[in-house]
Motif scaffolding. Sequence first.
Motif, PDB file in Angstrom:
ATOM      1  N   UNK A  45       0.851  -1.217  -0.062  1.00 46.91           N
ATOM      2  CA  UNK A  45      -0.115  -0.130   0.065  1.00 46.91           C
ATOM      3  C   UNK A  45       0.849   1.232  -0.053  1.00 46.91           C
ATOM      4  N   UNK A  66      -2.949   0.425  -3.344  1.00 45.68           N
ATOM      5  CA  UNK A  66      -2.052  -0.593  -3.792  1.00 45.68           C
ATOM      6  C   UNK A  66      -1.234  -0.427  -5.016  1.00 45.68           C
ATOM      7  N   UNK A  80      -0.267 -11.196   4.097  1.00 46.66           N
ATOM      8  CA  UNK A  80      -0.171 -12.283   4.912  1.00 46.66           C
ATOM      9  C   UNK A  80      -1.230 -12.535   6.087  1.00 46.66           C
ATOM     10  N   UNK A  81      -1.735 -11.447   6.587  1.00 47.27           N
ATOM     11  CA  UNK A  81      -2.833 -11.513   7.471  1.00 47.27           C
ATOM     12  C   UNK A  81      -4.168 -11.646   7.087  1.00 47.27           C
ATOM     13  N   UNK A  95      -5.768  -9.742   4.643  1.00 45.07           N
ATOM     14  CA  UNK A  95      -6.349  -8.466   4.325  1.00 45.07           C
ATOM     15  C   UNK A  95      -6.161  -8.482   2.865  1.00 45.07           C
ATOM     16  N   UNK A  96      -7.573  -8.083   2.215  1.00 37.90           N
ATOM     17  CA  UNK A  96      -7.417  -8.137   0.874  1.00 37.90           C
ATOM     18  C   UNK A  96      -6.747  -7.099  -0.025  1.00 37.90           C
ATOM     19  N   UNK A  97      -5.656  -7.165  -0.617  1.00 41.03           N
ATOM     20  CA  UNK A  97      -5.201  -6.123  -1.468  1.00 41.03           C
ATOM     21  C   UNK A  97      -6.005  -5.665  -2.622  1.00 41.03           C
ATOM     22  N   UNK A  98      -6.260  -6.822  -3.336  1.00 41.40           N
ATOM     23  CA  UNK A  98      -7.029  -6.561  -4.518  1.00 41.40           C
ATOM     24  C   UNK A  98      -7.752  -7.982  -4.917  1.00 41.40           C
ATOM     25  N   UNK A 102     -14.582 -10.637   4.161  1.00 42.95           N
ATOM     26  CA  UNK A 102     -13.968  -9.410   4.130  1.00 42.95           C
ATOM     27  C   UNK A 102     -12.384  -9.431   4.364  1.00 42.95           C
ATOM     28  N   UNK A 103     -11.976 -10.525   4.997  1.00 44.26           N
ATOM     29  CA  UNK A 103     -10.788 -11.112   5.275  1.00 44.26           C
ATOM     30  C   UNK A 103     -10.730 -12.490   4.992  1.00 44.26           C
TER      31      UNK A 103
END
Lengths: 358, 611
Positions: free
Chosen positions: B140, B147, B189-190, B192-195, B204-205
């Motif tokens: 980000x 992104x 890696x956690x 969370x959606x980048x794209x 959502x995650x």
Amino acid sequence: MQKKMVLLFIFIVSFSVLSGCVSNKPVKVAIMTKLEAGSIIGSSEVDGVRMFLKEKGITNVELVPFNDGWDPTMIKAAYEEVRAQGINIIITSHTSTCALELKKLTDLEQDKVLVFVTGSTTNLLSNLDDNNIRVVQDVASEQTSIAKEIQSHNYKHLLIVRDLDNNKYTEPALEFFKKNYSGKVTLIDISIKNLDMSQLKNDIKDLNYDAVYTLIGGNQTSSGSIAQLAWVINPNITVYFTPWNNASTVLETAGKAIDVCIMANHYPPKNNQPGVKAYFDHFKATYNYAPTYNSLHVYRAMSVLSSAINANKTTPTQIKAYLIKQKTADTDFGSLEINAFGDVDMPLYFIDNIKDAF
Amino acid sequence: MSRLKSIKTIMLTFEAIGLILLIAILTIAVFIFQKQLNKQTMNQLQGTMETVEHSTLAYLSDQSNKFVEFSKEPNASTASHYFNQFADLYFVDSENKISEILRVSPSSHIFVGYGIDVGVLSNFLKENTSDKVQISPILRSVESDSISIYFSTMLNERRLIARIELETLIQYLKQTADSFNSIIIIASENGYIMTSTHSELPFKIVPSQDAIQVSLKEKYFLTKYDSPILKNTIVLLTPLKQINGPMDSLRLFVPILFLALFTSFTAKIFVQNQFFLKPIQIFINKLHEYNPNNQEGIFEAPILHTKEVKQLYSTFQDKTKEIESSFEHLNTQRKKAMNQLIESEKMTSLGGLVAGVAHEINTPIGVCISATSYLKSNNDQILKALNNGELKKSNLQTYLKDLDEAITIISVSLERSSELVKSFKQIAVAQSSDNEITFDFEEQIQIVLSSLKHEYKKGKHQFHVICPVPIQLLSHPGAFHQIFTNFIMNSVIHGFKDKENGEGWITVTQQANTLEIEFKDNGVGIPLDLERRVFDPFFTTNRESGGSGLGLHIVFNIVTQKFNGTIYIEHKEGYGAIFKILLPIQSIGNGIWSVKNDSGDLNSSSNFNKY
């Protein structure tokens, strides 16, 4: 007769089991936040609550995240998704603009929904007997504190850069700030979404300011860029951030200007508050990144909510009534005094060593 | 002896075992196949994700080439030609401060003098100082809050940096996703959606688990791949029906197969039951009902669908007829033999009676002969004396006295003989004709005693008749003769064996409508272990001496069949054999009692199993 007794026994056992199952179902709590890719803004809040639930061993609460992008146009869809899943307890961390959009929807379902507001300070939510419990002080209190702090340094010329994209916060914020600040002020209004740095540079390069107040909320990383720009033009300044620029990303965008920045914050620096330090340390160890201070509000809200659920209050009306009746809620970061309207008041802190704050 | 098992159980067990084994084998086969398929699928999906990675790399490589191309002439003018590829193009100095901006996007809040001192980009720049093009991980961008991916290369002590926003990559990835009919997500890696290539996602995650099912409008299979090259997680959502295609077919096929197996099993059991077990069971049930006396005919089994079962029934029917016919023949033979034996027994009894009577008559007749012979002798002497004129009064007196005595002896003897003949006649007539007549019961017993006196007087035995009240009976005296003859002879032969002065008592009483006859002696009695057999036909302990073993059997039959009475054995201290007979009687007026009798054949084979 014996057959009837057996049937009765089976019925009683089944009913008890079913009741047990029903009563043991966890309470679903929605967290509406910005779940943008790679951003620590929303993820800090979600991970913070997850950490809370795991630390406290809480199994009667289920966290369900929803993305509202901190965008007022996305609020309705996110809210409908929340309600479609039958969830009636919501924790929000979005901006005041989003909070007011949400209020329009929740007002239609007064007693059926309860919202814990952690990211909005608009006074349009203050002193209302509504379905909001706010764990941060409103803009009047906040800006009064900031104004007094800046006033105390007797700056010759204060430059205020205000983001009008979040006008529901920044407009009343400036009003309350002005009421408590009597020095020379130059105001430049910008739109973060359409910020032209070169234009801004042109606008401010000839102003002889010795302090800058970035009246920007929403954890906009651009606050740091603006601070850096102001410092590059005039290195001998102090830059103030609102309490809503409390993510570590500001360290990146502010660059070396971070040394002249002061962050207003709802909490003392982590090294000065064991609870805050413990939170940060544990969070970083668990998730490998430094959370935002916003996430502490959410953590705190979850703590307050959890106390009500543990007292067997599971409906919005019950929880609100319980918390207002209790008045004081103890949390890991100190106690909260909740008034009859579900609002709180708390002191504001000013962190000058922002590098060590995360 | 091992326990017998039912055919039904055996067949069911074997069929069930067979079915279970088949199902087990099928299940194992399906399981193995599924595992193989899963492995294959996972490999395929892994391949897909690697393809995504390579596609991304290829895209980035393509961008990189463009970057290299641009870097040959990096100025604001040429930068405008790359506005589709690069959002920002700028130079940073050795202190990582932006020294020149060639192109900047509206969302990017950078400026000349902007320092990149802290953060992921800063680290990237510090780690990559080569003049070769370096590509950052997907991250980000803080200055644009989007992104992005950065390209960097050293150019004359300055570093040229290009930033591309992921939107262009997404378009590229979308094509890849469409080719696989899947959804591609790039996440941190956690989780969370980048794209992603799809705006709507089921979460959502990204869930922490791998290889799970998730639901959107349809079901998807989620797989993850931590790309070491992209330094991000590639998440692939593949429609479940795509993955489960073969398994779905198999899943459809397997229940059908199980259903077919089960139906086959059920049908087999049904057919076995209907055509084999049921007919056998009906056969068994009918056998239970079978009554050889039922001349309505051999039963017909209602189910005879199979040749073998029908053969079984037919053979049984034929054999049954044969057995019945043999049985009838044997029965007839047996009846004949029995009748002959009984007749023979009668004859023997009569013969015995005749012998006894003959023996008895012989004595008085012998006496008569002796007496008349003496008289003749005396007569001759008197005549001689008279003719010689030597007859004296004393001689005549002596002769007349002797004559008187002789006449008395002859008279008594002749009377005795006449009584004997009369008794014999009565018994013989009674036994031979056996008509129902009115008689004095005690008298008949005495007649029997009298006819058998010669048998028991040898041992000096005595028999007493006790009949307190005279009883007139309308019945068959011959039958009673047989009863008492057998009792008395049994006492003489068995009871008083090797004993003298034996005694027997015949007591007759009438109790309401029952005639009670008790015969007892003081002989050795009947051993307990033989008691229940004494009435059996041909049972005797005197076989060596010519005993037929029919005596008491005849008595039993007369009492139970002819007179509808009961007979049993008693035991009393001081006595030997005690027989008790109870006969139902009814008064017919004039002091006469009738003994109810049965006109059935005494020698009927149906009597064999009585007692």
